[in-house]
Design an enzyme around this catalytic site. Structure first.
Site, PDB file in Angstrom:
ATOM      1  CD  GLU A   1     -24.249 -29.508  11.611  1.00 40.72           C
ATOM      2  OE1 GLU A   1     -24.929 -30.454  12.064  1.00 40.72           O
ATOM      3  OE2 GLU A   1     -23.213 -29.096  12.152  1.00 40.72           O
TER       4      GLU A   1
ATOM      5  CE1 TYR B   1     -18.610 -27.849  17.582  1.00 39.80           C
ATOM      6  CE2 TYR B   1     -19.684 -29.054  15.812  1.00 39.80           C
ATOM      7  CZ  TYR B   1     -19.667 -28.001  16.707  1.00 39.80           C
ATOM      8  OH  TYR B   1     -20.705 -27.107  16.718  1.00 39.80           O
TER       9      TYR B   1
ATOM     10  CD  GLU C   1     -22.708 -25.830  14.393  1.00 40.37           C
ATOM     11  OE1 GLU C   1     -22.271 -26.872  14.938  1.00 40.37           O
ATOM     12  OE2 GLU C   1     -23.868 -25.699  13.998  1.00 40.37           O
TER      13      GLU C   1
END
Length: 504
Positions: free
Chosen positions: A176, A247, A295
């Site tokens: 990231e 997410y 992720e």
């Protein structure tokens, strides 16, 4: 059954999207919260082995059949010195872990994690620190883990008790790096230049490794997707994958909109793939860039609790989302999204595996148990091996706050030719009505229904599991029948379904 919601699907073995890379069912362990300490590693637990690993946790991970596990971060890796986690335990330093503001004891490091992944039948996806460090530390770590011997770092590994190289194949070039929260945050140009030079040095040590370039941290980043275009203009020829992270949460308590969020994930994948193809065209390259969605998960339940964590504690309970039934439905749809893009998504990591936004939870000194999201993850991993097929689907649709034309039926189909099986994964997004699904499977002559697994909860979308009360678990009493190549199934309202067919 005519009063029920109706959907139709044609499944043909010739409609192939791609063979499925088993690594799309990967996961992630970061030195964060109780993922490592108190999760996979608890030496004084009555069910731990001689190395301190919890055997009950290992058994649950084996049940998931996780093929690859990303390590050691995550945000943590961007200030991590890998040398702190190798060698005699009594000589390892305690460090301030800056990403999550805890104390890192370094009791578990590279070698211990390799031991653990082998014990659960998985490979390691190793991340290197491109925040505070760079080329030197990365190439030294590859030498330590992968070189046979006769050099400083490979002989250091042997001195530490590991005569044979670990042969770690898959490596992430940082984490990231587009995020201002990241230690050592870089611009796209800065990261691209560092990543390509690090990649070249790592490949000189071991030409057989595969490398993942950092993509955007999520679709909401102001630099998305220009970050991908700029960084890949540097790294395209030297890496094999670009990463995606995302997410989701139901903060507005709007289940209909929440269950449609996999459409956002679908758009994310298509956008990144098209950006990769733009750079491919720009470079006149014949190489296709693959995607590592390393992720992904639901993450929002624990946000308030995490603000109360005392800084500089050891393995506090961070990011411990308590997942409910509707979370499991969305996780199922996210897994199906990978299958629909099996031609480009070749790796993915459910973040994370134990205690931290995880399908597996533990109590200190007590039991390990399954969260609601454990089940769709397990079903996809165990039954979703083979070739991803492109079904032709007709489904009624609905509009939600953020999406239009959301199909009530979300589905993916996997054909395993070696085992003569077909698996239909399906979510009925309708919150109040059962759905009748008529599927034309006449290209699969002689197939019959083996079982129809259902995850449902008629009483409450917010139902969750705990160590001593499992409210959400699947049953295999689903209604599916096959007649002359035509399959009719009843998908209960708000349900995850796994319909398994075999050649009779």
């Amino acid at each position: 059954m005519s009063d029920k919601l109706q959907a139709k699907m044609i499944v043909d073995k010739s409609f192939v999207i791609s063979p499925i890379d088993k690594r799309i069912y990967g996961s992630f362990i970061e030195h964060l919260g109780r993922a490592v300490y108190g999760g996979v590693y608890e030496p004084d637990h009555p069910d731990s082995d001689e190395k301190g690993f919890r055997k009950d946790v290992m058994q649950l991970v084996r049940e998931l059949q996780v093929p690859i596990i990303r390590y050691p971060g995550g945000n943590m890796v961007s200030a991590y010195n890998w040398e702190d986690g190798v060698g005699p335990l009594e000589e390892r330093p305690r460090r301030l872990e800056l990403a999550w503001r805890t104390i890192e004891t370094n009791e578990v490091g590279t070698n211990e994690f390799v031991d653990w992944t082998r014990a659960v039948g998985a490979e390691v996806m190793m991340a290197v620190n491109l925040g505070t460090r760079g080329i030197d530390a990365a190439r030294n770590l590859v030498e330590y883990t992968n070189h046979p011997g006769g050099t400083y770092y490979s002989d250091l590994r042997r001195k530490h008790g590991y005569e044979q190289p670990h042969k770690i194949k898959t490596w992430c070039l940082g984490n990231e790096m587009d995020g201002p929260w990241q230690i050592g945050h870089k611009t796209a140009e800065e990261y691209g230049r560092l990543a390509v030079e690090t990649a070249k040095a790592m490949r000189l040590v071991d030409p057989d490794i595969q490398l993942v370039s950092c993509g955007s941290s999520n679709t909401g980043m102001p630099t998305f997707p220009e970050w991908e275009a700029t960084t890949l203009s540097h790294t395209y020829d030297e890496v094999d994958f670009v990463s995606l992270h995302q997410y989701y949460g139901n903060r507005d308590n709007d289940p209909a909109n929440y269950l449609a969020l996999s459409l956002d994930m679908d758009h994310f994948i298509k956008t990144v793939a098209s950006t990769c193809d733009y750079i491919k065209a720009k470079k006149r390259s014949k190489k296709t860039m693959y995607l590592s969605f390393d992720e992904w998960n639901v993450w929002y339940h624990s946000n308030d609790a995490d603000t109360k964590i005392e800084p500089w504690s050891i393995a506090p309970p961070q990011l411990e989302d308590q997942y409910n039934f509707e979370d499991a439905l969305l996780v199922g749809s996210m897994l199906m999204t990978f299958l629909k893009h099996a031609d480009r998504v070749k790796m993915a990591c459910l973040a994370q595996l134990v205690n931290v936004i995880a399908p597996i939870m533990t109590e200190k000194g007590g039991p390990a148990w399954k969260q609601t999201i454990f089940y769709p993850y397990m079903h996809a991993s165990v039954y979703g091996r083979g070739v991803s097929l492109q079904p032709v689907v007709s489904s009624p649709k609905y509009d939600s706050k953020d999406f239009t034309d959301v199909p009530y039926l979300d589905s993916a189909v996997v054909y395993n030719e070696e085992e003569d099986t077909v698996t239909i994964f399906a979510v009925n997004r309708h919150l109040n009505e059962d759905m009748v699904l008529d599927s034309d499977l006449r290209s699969f002559d002689g197939y019959a229904v083996r079982e129809h697994i259902v995850l449902e909860n008629n009483a409450e979308l917010k139902a969750s599991n705990s160590a001593h009360n499992e409210q959400v678990k699947p049953h295999n009493q689903g209604q599916s029948k096959m007649d002359s190549g035509m399959l009719q199934s009843v998908l209960p309202k708000a349900s995850w379904n796994v319909i398994r067919l075999y050649k009779a």
